[in-house]
Design an enzyme around this catalytic site. Structure first.
Site, PDB file in Angstrom:
ATOM      1  CE  LYS A  18      -1.906  25.226 -30.715  1.00 40.95           C
ATOM      2  NZ  LYS A  18      -0.509  25.443 -31.106  1.00 40.95           N
ATOM      3  CG  ASN A  19       0.789  28.217 -33.977  1.00 39.95           C
ATOM      4  OD1 ASN A  19       0.385  27.688 -32.932  1.00 39.95           O
ATOM      5  ND2 ASN A  19       1.339  27.538 -34.969  1.00 39.95           N
ATOM      6  NE  ARG A  88       7.932  22.981 -26.400  1.00 44.44           N
ATOM      7  CZ  ARG A  88       8.934  22.783 -25.574  1.00 44.44           C
ATOM      8  NH1 ARG A  88       8.977  21.719 -24.836  1.00 44.44           N
ATOM      9  NH2 ARG A  88       9.920  23.658 -25.493  1.00 44.44           N
ATOM     10  CG  ASP A 112       5.944  18.710 -28.230  1.00 44.04           C
ATOM     11  OD1 ASP A 112       5.261  18.092 -29.058  1.00 44.04           O
ATOM     12  OD2 ASP A 112       5.686  19.858 -27.837  1.00 44.04           O
ATOM     13  CG  ASP A 300       2.059  23.420 -37.162  1.00 45.39           C
ATOM     14  OD1 ASP A 300       2.897  22.654 -36.653  1.00 45.39           O
ATOM     15  OD2 ASP A 300       1.799  24.552 -36.699  1.00 45.39           O
TER      16      ASP A 300
HETATM   17  C1  UD1 Z   1       5.844  27.347 -33.650  1.00 42.11           C
HETATM   18  C2  UD1 Z   1       4.425  26.858 -33.691  1.00 42.11           C
HETATM   19  C3  UD1 Z   1       4.332  25.430 -34.202  1.00 42.11           C
HETATM   20  C4  UD1 Z   1       5.035  25.325 -35.528  1.00 42.11           C
HETATM   21  C5  UD1 Z   1       6.445  25.885 -35.460  1.00 42.11           C
HETATM   22  C6  UD1 Z   1       7.158  25.921 -36.791  1.00 42.11           C
HETATM   23  C7  UD1 Z   1       3.400  28.035 -31.859  1.00 42.11           C
HETATM   24  C8  UD1 Z   1       2.729  27.936 -30.542  1.00 42.11           C
HETATM   25  N1  UD1 Z   1       3.876  26.898 -32.355  1.00 42.11           N
HETATM   26  O1  UD1 Z   1       6.549  26.514 -32.716  1.00 42.11           O
HETATM   27  O2  UD1 Z   1       2.954  25.070 -34.325  1.00 42.11           O
HETATM   28  O3  UD1 Z   1       5.081  23.945 -35.887  1.00 42.11           O
HETATM   29  O4  UD1 Z   1       6.412  27.240 -34.948  1.00 42.11           O
HETATM   30  O5  UD1 Z   1       6.430  26.623 -37.706  1.00 42.11           O
HETATM   31  O6  UD1 Z   1       3.463  29.083 -32.481  1.00 42.11           O
HETATM   32  N2  UD1 Z   1      14.760  25.443 -32.209  1.00 42.11           N
HETATM   33  C9  UD1 Z   1      15.986  25.318 -31.606  1.00 42.11           C
HETATM   34  N3  UD1 Z   1      16.325  26.204 -30.608  1.00 42.11           N
HETATM   35  C10 UD1 Z   1      15.486  27.195 -30.208  1.00 42.11           C
HETATM   36  C11 UD1 Z   1      14.224  27.320 -30.823  1.00 42.11           C
HETATM   37  C12 UD1 Z   1      13.880  26.429 -31.830  1.00 42.11           C
HETATM   38  O7  UD1 Z   1      16.778  24.439 -31.952  1.00 42.11           O
HETATM   39  O8  UD1 Z   1      15.861  27.962 -29.311  1.00 42.11           O
HETATM   40  C13 UD1 Z   1      14.388  24.509 -33.312  1.00 42.11           C
HETATM   41  C14 UD1 Z   1      13.200  23.612 -32.919  1.00 42.11           C
HETATM   42  O9  UD1 Z   1      13.623  22.485 -32.176  1.00 42.11           O
HETATM   43  C15 UD1 Z   1      12.651  23.240 -34.269  1.00 42.11           C
HETATM   44  C16 UD1 Z   1      12.897  24.510 -35.105  1.00 42.11           C
HETATM   45  O10 UD1 Z   1      13.901  25.250 -34.411  1.00 42.11           O
HETATM   46  O11 UD1 Z   1      13.399  22.180 -34.824  1.00 42.11           O
HETATM   47  C17 UD1 Z   1      11.667  25.379 -35.296  1.00 42.11           C
HETATM   48  O12 UD1 Z   1      11.123  25.717 -34.067  1.00 42.11           O
HETATM   49  P1  UD1 Z   1      10.318  27.075 -33.829  1.00 42.11           P
HETATM   50  O13 UD1 Z   1      10.160  27.816 -35.119  1.00 42.11           O
HETATM   51  O14 UD1 Z   1      10.930  27.768 -32.686  1.00 42.11           O
HETATM   52  O15 UD1 Z   1       8.889  26.507 -33.417  1.00 42.11           O
HETATM   53  P2  UD1 Z   1       7.983  26.965 -32.202  1.00 42.11           P
HETATM   54  O16 UD1 Z   1       8.019  28.442 -32.043  1.00 42.11           O
HETATM   55  O17 UD1 Z   1       8.302  26.109 -31.004  1.00 42.11           O
END
Ligand code: UD1
Length: 412
Positions: A18-19, A88, A112, A300
């Protein structure tokens, strides 16, 4: 409705991740013409992403596990709320649109269940490439006259920020270096597809990605990697129920740490090229779990680890380091009799021999899956509500459980 007491036994074949697939679909925006993606999972997020792309002017055809995306010479640059509100991951069109149109307006999805998910790193990365970016009327806006490569150091290896910056950088002028990049197999998969499209990217799978921008990319055909989160869920389910489960369609190297942890709880693990088997003969032993960016233990899988800890012998401490509110569902586990105490980003779980059936509510994909697996080791019949969340990440969840020997029915 789930009846507890069965030991899972059998073989599961997992589909594409999925991701990964959602980002590969977004990457089709980077080129004019028809991109084909195979091994797509049968989950709700794929047609939802197709809707987002159609809203941007693409023609999307879903044909079994294959998706064909035809991108026009000038895709639209505005992804409206109706299209993106449902999930998202749609925010991953931001980077490709800035790259292709030099302008993007992407509506911000709502709250979320696992905590706040800011986009500051996505935005600061795009700014480093020369774009302006701000939030206006509930949308993230980014625009640039030209994109110029830069050295970008992420303060955290965010998966989404790495992907958006990478997809913008492939069509920027000159060299971009992303330092402290995410190393997830999904990032490697995206880099592989971008390289096939003619992008110049190196360092995939390490924490430094180097991108030399090119003027245009060409469409390609790409097969999505197997879903390591789904695969690990079934492996962990074997340990939860003292079962014997074989998982096919996944590179076990993507789950090295998870499979080592399962050995730690007493499972016997066998691995081969595209699969593994988990046999849990005795009750699992309690161990500690801490979520971390890849190659660490995935956030996850944290709800599944809590389900396992709930019936393990001894006390486990589970630490959540990625998402601030990912323990909300633990209260639902407690309805099932889990002995858990939350303290900040730790939860201590004292395992019991058997949980007790109840009505519980799932709040997101992984929490929903964790609750169903916990229900397998509860006495009597548990009803899990709001299971539509599970459909967003787990193809044929109920049917697979039935095949593995569980008495389970679905009402909605
Ligand atoms: C992706 C996955 C999700 C998984 C996560 C971590 C998808 C669709 N989703 O989510 O299933 O749980 O990776 O492995 O691929 N953050 C910030 N600022 C930003 C971006 C992120 O503070 O600009 C923080 C987030 O709030 C979180 C952490 O960084 O605490 C990790 O987030 P991130 O790795 O970006 O997760 P996603 O890409 O949203």
């Amino acid at each position: 409705m789930v009846s507890g007491g069965s030991r899972l036994n059998g073989t599961v074949r997992v589909g594409g991740a999925k991701n990964s697939v959602l980002k590969l679909m977004a990457a089709a925006l980077l080129t004019e013409g028809t991109t084909t993606i195979t091994n797509c999972p049968d989950i709700l997020d794929v047609p939802l992403m197709a809707d987002v792309l159609e809203g941007l002017g693409c023609d999307v055809r879903l044909d079994g596990d294959i998706v064909h995306i035809t991108t026009p010479p000038e895709p639209r640059y505005r992804a409206d709320f109706e299209a993106v509100e449902k999930f998202r991951a749609s925010v991953c069109v931001l980077g490709p649109l800035v790259a292709r149109r030099r302008r993007a307006v992407v509506a911000l999805p709502g709250g979320d269940a696992i905590g706040s998910r800011p986009l500051d790193m996505h935005q600061s990365g795009l700014r480093a490439l020369g774009a302006s970016s701000y939030i206006e009327h509930g949308c993230v806006v980014a625009s640039a006259d030209r994109l110029v490569g830069a050295e970008i150091e992420l303060e955290f290896p965010s998966v989404g920020a790495t992907e958006n910056i990478l997809m913008a950088a492939v069509l920027a002028e000159g060299r971009t270096t992303i330092v402290n990049a995410a190393r997830e197999p999904d990032i490697v998969d995206l880099c592989d597809m971008l390289v096939k499209m003619g992008a110049k990217v190196s360092g995939a799978g390490s924490s430094v990605l180097t991108v030399d921008g090119v003027a245009t990319l060409t469409p390609t055909t790409h097969r999505v990697i197997g879903d390591r989160i789904v695969a690990a869920t079934w492996g962990m389910a074997a340990s939860i129920t003292r079962g014997d489960v074989t998982v096919e369609g996944i590179d076990p190297e993507h789950l090295s740490l998870v499979l080592d942890k399962l050995r730690g709880v007493g499972a016997e693990i066998t691995k081969w090229d595209d699969g593994f088997r988990v046999v849990q003969a005795e009750r699992a032993t309690a161990i500690n779990w801490a979520t971390l960016p890849y190659p660490g233990f995935p956030t996850d899988l944290q709800p599944i680890a809590i389900a396992l800890a709930a019936v393990s012998d001894g006390t486990s401490v589970i630490t959540e380091n990625i998402f601030e509110a990912r323990f909300r569902f633990v209260e639902e586990m407690m309805r099932l009799g889990a002995q858990a105490r939350i303290d900040g980003h730790h939860v201590a779980v004292r395992g019991v021999e058997q949980l007790s059936s109840a009505h519980v509510w799932s709040s997101d994909i992984r929490a929903g899956a964790g609750l169903v697996l916990a229900a397998l080791v509860a006495d009597g019949q548990t009803t899990v509500h709001d299971v539509f969340h599970i459909d967003r990440g787990y193809p044929f969840f109920v049917e697979i459980l039935q095949e593995l020997g569980v008495e389970i029915t679905r009402e909605a």
